[in-house]
Design a protein around this motif. Sequence first.
Motif, short mmCIF file in Angstrom:
data_model
loop_
_atom_site.label_atom_id
_atom_site.label_comp_id
_atom_site.label_asym_id
_atom_site.label_seq_id
_atom_site.Cartn_x
_atom_site.Cartn_y
_atom_site.Cartn_z
N SER A 43 0.84 -1.19 0.00
CA SER A 43 0.00 0.00 0.00
C SER A 43 0.88 1.25 0.00
CB SER A 43 -0.94 0.01 1.21
OG SER A 43 -0.21 -0.09 2.41
N ASP A 44 0.35 2.33 -0.52
CA ASP A 44 1.10 3.59 -0.60
C ASP A 44 1.04 4.38 0.70
OD1 ASP A 44 2.01 3.52 -3.31
OD2 ASP A 44 -0.05 3.88 -3.94
N THR A 45 0.02 4.08 1.52
CA THR A 45 -0.18 4.84 2.75
C THR A 45 -0.46 3.89 3.91
OG1 THR A 45 -2.54 5.08 2.25
CG2 THR A 45 -1.07 6.86 1.52
N ALA A 47 -2.95 3.05 7.03
CA ALA A 47 -4.25 3.30 7.66
C ALA A 47 -4.18 2.86 9.12
CB ALA A 47 -5.35 2.52 6.93
N GLN A 50 -4.57 -0.88 10.61
CA GLN A 50 -4.50 -1.82 9.50
C GLN A 50 -3.10 -2.42 9.39
OE1 GLN A 50 -6.31 -0.69 5.67
NE2 GLN A 50 -4.40 -1.29 4.69
N ASP A 158 -5.56 6.02 3.57
CA ASP A 158 -6.60 5.00 3.66
C ASP A 158 -6.07 3.59 3.45
OD1 ASP A 158 -5.99 5.10 0.99
OD2 ASP A 158 -8.00 5.63 0.31
N GLY A 159 -4.77 3.44 3.20
CA GLY A 159 -4.19 2.12 3.02
C GLY A 159 -4.58 1.44 1.72
N ALA A 160 -4.93 2.22 0.70
CA ALA A 160 -5.34 1.63 -0.57
C ALA A 160 -4.17 0.87 -1.22
CB ALA A 160 -5.84 2.72 -1.52
N PRO A 161 -4.46 -0.16 -2.02
CA PRO A 161 -3.39 -0.95 -2.66
C PRO A 161 -2.49 -0.08 -3.53
CG PRO A 161 -5.49 -2.08 -2.85
CD PRO A 161 -5.79 -0.71 -2.33
N SER A 162 -1.21 -0.43 -3.51
CA SER A 162 -0.24 0.28 -4.33
C SER A 162 -0.08 -0.42 -5.67
CB SER A 162 1.11 0.31 -3.62
OG SER A 162 1.66 -1.01 -3.56
#
Length: 685
Positions: A43-45, A47, A50, A158-162
């Motif tokens: 992930s890029d960020t 959360a 998580q 938000d922990g979205a997939p990278s």
Amino acid sequence: MAKLLRPLLLALALLAGGAVTARAAESVAVTSARATATLVSASDTVAPGQKLRVALRLRLAPGWHTYWRNPGDAGVAPDLTFALPPGVVAGPVAWPAPHLEIEGPLATYAYTGDLLLPVTITGAKGPTDIQLTASWLVCANVCVPESGAFRLSLPAGDGAPSAQARLFTAADARTPRPSPWPARIGPDGSLAVPGLTDARSAWFAAELPGAIEIGAKQTLLQTPEGLVLRLRTAHDFQPDAKLPGVLTVTDRNGTETYLHLVATPGAVVLPTQAVAAPAWTAGVPRLLGLALLGGLVLNLMPCVFPVLALKTVGLAGLAGARRRQAAAHAASYAAGVLIAFAALAGALLAARAAGLAAGWGFQFQHPGFVAAIAWILFVVGLNFSGVFSLGGSFTGAGQSLAGREGHGGSFATGLLAVVVAAPCTAPFMGAAIAGALAAPPAAALAVFLAMGLGMAAPYVVLALIPGVARALPRPGAWMEVLRQALAFPMYGAAAWLVWVMSEEAGPQGVLATLAGAVLIGLGAWALGLAERAQGRGRRLGRAVAGAALLAALAVLPGIGVAPLPQARAAVEGSEAFSSARLAALVDAGRPVFVDATAAWCITCKVNERLALTPRVRAAFAAEGITYLVADWTRQDRSISAFLRAHGQEGVPLYVFYPGHGRAPVVLPQLLTETTVLDAIRAPAS
């Protein structure tokens, strides 16, 4: 000029910022002529709360390899050391399954190509700085130690997939999952996995150095219980100690599965003959016999109850028919059954060849198919209720049996009988289907056609017995009343499939299915009006019916992509099945009852109501038995693998693990309370 440059500079800054974001989940590379290494994140960020997945990525040059956690006779495993903020913790490496590398007289466990060594990080609640120091050994004709320091700074988000998340998905496919079957290791190095029967080949990699001879041949044997792999022990093998490792299994369809198991010490009974041939080579005649019996018994399974109305109408239509006419209609019905079985066989074989986890009844795992069958049953019910008719008066069926339309109806009845009966398997069918799917296509088709003959046989025999036609009353008003009464089983079956849709696709799927049913009902009503109208009115009615049908068909794609609910335990006092949970319970010596079921399997639901009663569930609790429900309503590879491991390709399947290393017991597909209670209370053998 400044005014003109400002927008341009802003655009360049945005583009540059986008480039930084795109690479935020991968560190600066450490590169040599042998490998390129980076630290990547899924992930890029970050959360809050998580879990964060990161990995050392090694892209090895052609001809070079590195090593597994147990390198084998030579080599050194990669070493990863993380420096993380306080409260943030890195878990162990999720090692992918290795392959065997022979280096002269030495044998090693190795990796080649693009390798990912994933680690799960917990405790990160905001912006997180991740530092990794790693070392690895790469070898070809020579071995070269390499190392690198890597850093990733991930902001909160938000922990979205990278962009690198796909790498983790690919690595997960090769990461061993906990074995759902217990394993034993004998003092001679024989590794037994009771219950694992679908294995064309197998290979074991031990986690403990010096436990087995890595480069020695591993012979696959077959026992009545399951797989046995003969290993050659090495100098550090301890016959009274557990042996962990990874078992790579190739099934009869060529699909590889990676299982992590911990073999406990125990006696292993070796068979007298080596490696089992695929089940179909044990005798095609035997498989054909099982298929024929399975098709016969399928007529008695609860899944076929909705079809009994169609068969009853067909038998009623034989009243007053000559023997030759009855034989012709029986042949049409049998042809419909056989063609439906052949089509199912072709679809199932094609799906398995494409690598899908397809088994018997797999078509009911697709919401669009469930909706279409619900609509077909609804249409049959409307026809029986007299909303519209096909082929003229029903009361004249006895006199028009030789007509072309009548034969089409018999053929369609045979088709629909198989489609509706397909969700469930009958006794004998499981072994026949498993053998068919391991056989060449021609033999597999023959087995499925034998099942079709078995299913069609009772109807054909009844149709050909002269006394049956003579015993029935002559055609008349009673047949119209019977037909209208038998519409309600059709409506009931359609309502059941709408409930199945609620399990597969949730409220949106139900809404779409019911909307399609309303359109189908409109079309049937318009078609009925057209049959009674003349000229322009008939054309208008047919046009409305056609438009309604097209509108209903337009709903199907939306049903197919509707979101599916999360897996859950469907019975009070049960847990949702997972291979990891089953393996943990079995390894702990706990007794387990596994119920493989599906919402679209009527037999499963009948067993659940009549056999898996509160009394039985109370007995589970009293005996300390964990009740796992494997819900196969949706496609699930782990449940498909569990079914195949026990020689089944469909549901229901009931398996009791007595615990303490004893072999699992497969219960009958038609259950009673007594059957289950006797199985769980049987004395230890």
